[in-house]
Design a protein around this motif. Structure first.
Motif, PDB file in Angstrom:
ATOM      1  N   CYS A  82       7.552   1.040   6.454  1.00 18.75           N
ATOM      2  CA  CYS A  82       7.119   0.921   5.066  1.00 18.75           C
ATOM      3  C   CYS A  82       7.846  -0.232   4.382  1.00 18.75           C
ATOM      4  CB  CYS A  82       7.404   2.215   4.316  1.00 18.75           C
ATOM      5  SG  CYS A  82       6.985   2.048   2.575  1.00 18.75           S
ATOM      6  N   ALA A  84       6.947  -0.883   0.994  1.00 18.80           N
ATOM      7  CA  ALA A  84       6.658  -0.723  -0.431  1.00 18.80           C
ATOM      8  C   ALA A  84       7.962  -0.561  -1.213  1.00 18.80           C
ATOM      9  CB  ALA A  84       5.718   0.460  -0.650  1.00 18.80           C
ATOM     10  N   GLU A  85       7.803  -0.464  -2.530  1.00 23.65           N
ATOM     11  CA  GLU A  85       8.931  -0.636  -3.456  1.00 23.65           C
ATOM     12  C   GLU A  85      10.145   0.252  -3.167  1.00 23.65           C
ATOM     13  OE1 GLU A  85       9.395  -0.602  -8.262  1.00 23.65           O
ATOM     14  OE2 GLU A  85       7.410  -0.752  -7.380  1.00 23.65           O
ATOM     15  N   ALA A  86       9.919   1.559  -3.058  1.00 22.67           N
ATOM     16  CA  ALA A  86      11.057   2.476  -2.895  1.00 22.67           C
ATOM     17  C   ALA A  86      11.800   2.177  -1.600  1.00 22.67           C
ATOM     18  CB  ALA A  86      10.572   3.923  -2.911  1.00 22.67           C
ATOM     19  N   CYS A  87      11.060   1.888  -0.553  1.00 23.65           N
ATOM     20  CA  CYS A  87      11.711   1.601   0.729  1.00 23.65           C
ATOM     21  C   CYS A  87      12.392   0.237   0.692  1.00 23.65           C
ATOM     22  CB  CYS A  87      10.696   1.699   1.864  1.00 23.65           C
ATOM     23  SG  CYS A  87      10.234   3.415   2.202  1.00 23.65           S
ATOM     24  N   CYS A 123       3.706   2.026   1.802  1.00 23.25           N
ATOM     25  CA  CYS A 123       3.918   3.412   1.418  1.00 23.25           C
ATOM     26  C   CYS A 123       3.365   4.415   2.437  1.00 23.25           C
ATOM     27  CB  CYS A 123       3.395   3.744   0.027  1.00 23.25           C
ATOM     28  SG  CYS A 123       4.182   5.266  -0.559  1.00 23.25           S
ATOM     29  N   LEU A 124       4.285   5.165   2.978  1.00 23.96           N
ATOM     30  CA  LEU A 124       3.941   6.227   3.923  1.00 23.96           C
ATOM     31  C   LEU A 124       3.988   7.587   3.238  1.00 23.96           C
ATOM     32  CD1 LEU A 124       6.000   4.866   6.948  1.00 23.96           C
ATOM     33  CD2 LEU A 124       3.508   5.117   6.889  1.00 23.96           C
ATOM     34  N   GLY A 125       4.146   7.568   1.901  1.00 24.21           N
ATOM     35  CA  GLY A 125       4.185   8.830   1.166  1.00 24.21           C
ATOM     36  C   GLY A 125       5.488   9.588   1.383  1.00 24.21           C
ATOM     37  N   ASN A 126       6.513   8.893   1.773  1.00 24.22           N
ATOM     38  CA  ASN A 126       7.801   9.532   2.060  1.00 24.22           C
ATOM     39  C   ASN A 126       8.898   8.834   1.248  1.00 24.22           C
ATOM     40  OD1 ASN A 126       9.192  11.504   3.585  1.00 24.22           O
ATOM     41  ND2 ASN A 126       9.884   9.976   5.060  1.00 24.22           N
ATOM     42  N   CYS A 127       8.509   8.431   0.024  1.00 18.21           N
ATOM     43  CA  CYS A 127       9.366   7.546  -0.781  1.00 18.21           C
ATOM     44  C   CYS A 127      10.734   8.163  -1.081  1.00 18.21           C
ATOM     45  CB  CYS A 127       8.666   7.191  -2.079  1.00 18.21           C
ATOM     46  SG  CYS A 127       6.909   6.897  -1.892  1.00 18.21           S
ATOM     47  N   ALA A 132      11.376   4.587   5.042  1.00 18.06           N
ATOM     48  CA  ALA A 132      10.542   5.461   5.858  1.00 18.06           C
ATOM     49  C   ALA A 132       9.888   4.690   7.004  1.00 18.06           C
ATOM     50  CB  ALA A 132       9.461   6.093   4.992  1.00 18.06           C
TER      51      ALA A 132
HETATM   52  S1  FES Z   1       7.672   3.413  -0.655  1.00 12.91           S
HETATM   53 FE1  FES Z   1       8.101   3.753   1.430  1.00 12.91          FE
HETATM   54  S2  FES Z   1       7.261   5.696   1.781  1.00 12.91           S
HETATM   55 FE2  FES Z   1       6.683   5.257  -0.239  1.00 12.91          FE
END
Ligand code: FES
Length: 165
Positions: A82, A84-87, A123-127, A132
């Motif tokens: 992943c 995306a932002e959180a990761c 995003c893998l939905g595991n933010c 993730a």
């Molecule tokens: S941002 Fe990585 S799992 Fe949602």
């Protein structure tokens, strides 16, 4: 792990027949072909064009537009990382750099031994448990370089001893 069948025009035509009645049948058919064969074979393009009354350019355009569709067969194990932002905030870029060096593979590429395909995803939905990673459909949270190495070393060992197929 990725288990896919060799290309078969006959099997592909039966997949087309299963979905042809749907509106916008091309996308579900492409997904089903990829699930079955591991990628969109070159031969699928004229086959789909003929079956759905589209031009080859139309089919090719859709396959090229969506990054989900692969043109080459994947490795035995698919590793999604992943970005995306959180990761990213928890080190996903550094992890991807580590993966590139460790497996000697570029993003969207497959290792020379055909064991791993690496796919950056959003995003893998595991933010909450970032960074993730998903390996062969199984989610892993808080994956740093060491944990990544342990997860992939296990799979490589299984592959070399012929364990997991
Ligand atoms: S941002 Fe990585 S799992 Fe949602």
């Amino acid at each position: 792990m990725s288990v896919s069948q060799p290309w078969s025009a006959e099997r592909a035509l039966s997949i087309v027949a299963e979905h042809a009645h749907q509106r916008g049948a091309l996308l579900p058919i492409l997904h089903a072909l990829q699930d079955t064969f591991g990628c969109i074979d070159e031969e699928a393009i004229p086959l789909l064009a003929g079956a759905l009354n589209l031009s080859r350019a139309d089919v090719h355009g859709v396959v090229s537009f969506y990054h989900d569709f692969r043109r080459t067969r994947p490795g035995r194990h698919t590793v999604k990382i992943c970005r995306a932002e959180a990761c990213q905030a928890m080190g996903a870029d550094a992890l991807l750099d580590h993966v590139r060096r460790r497996l000697t593979v570029d993003p969207h590429g497959t290792t020379a031994d055909g064991v791993f395909t690496v796919e950056p995803v959003f995003c893998l939905g595991n933010c909450a448990l970032s960074p993730a990673v998903m390996i062969d459909g199984t989610l892993h949270g808080r994956v740093g370089p060491e944990r990544f190495d342990a997860l992939t070393a296990e799979l490589r060992d299984q592959t070399q001893t012929g364990g997991a197929r």
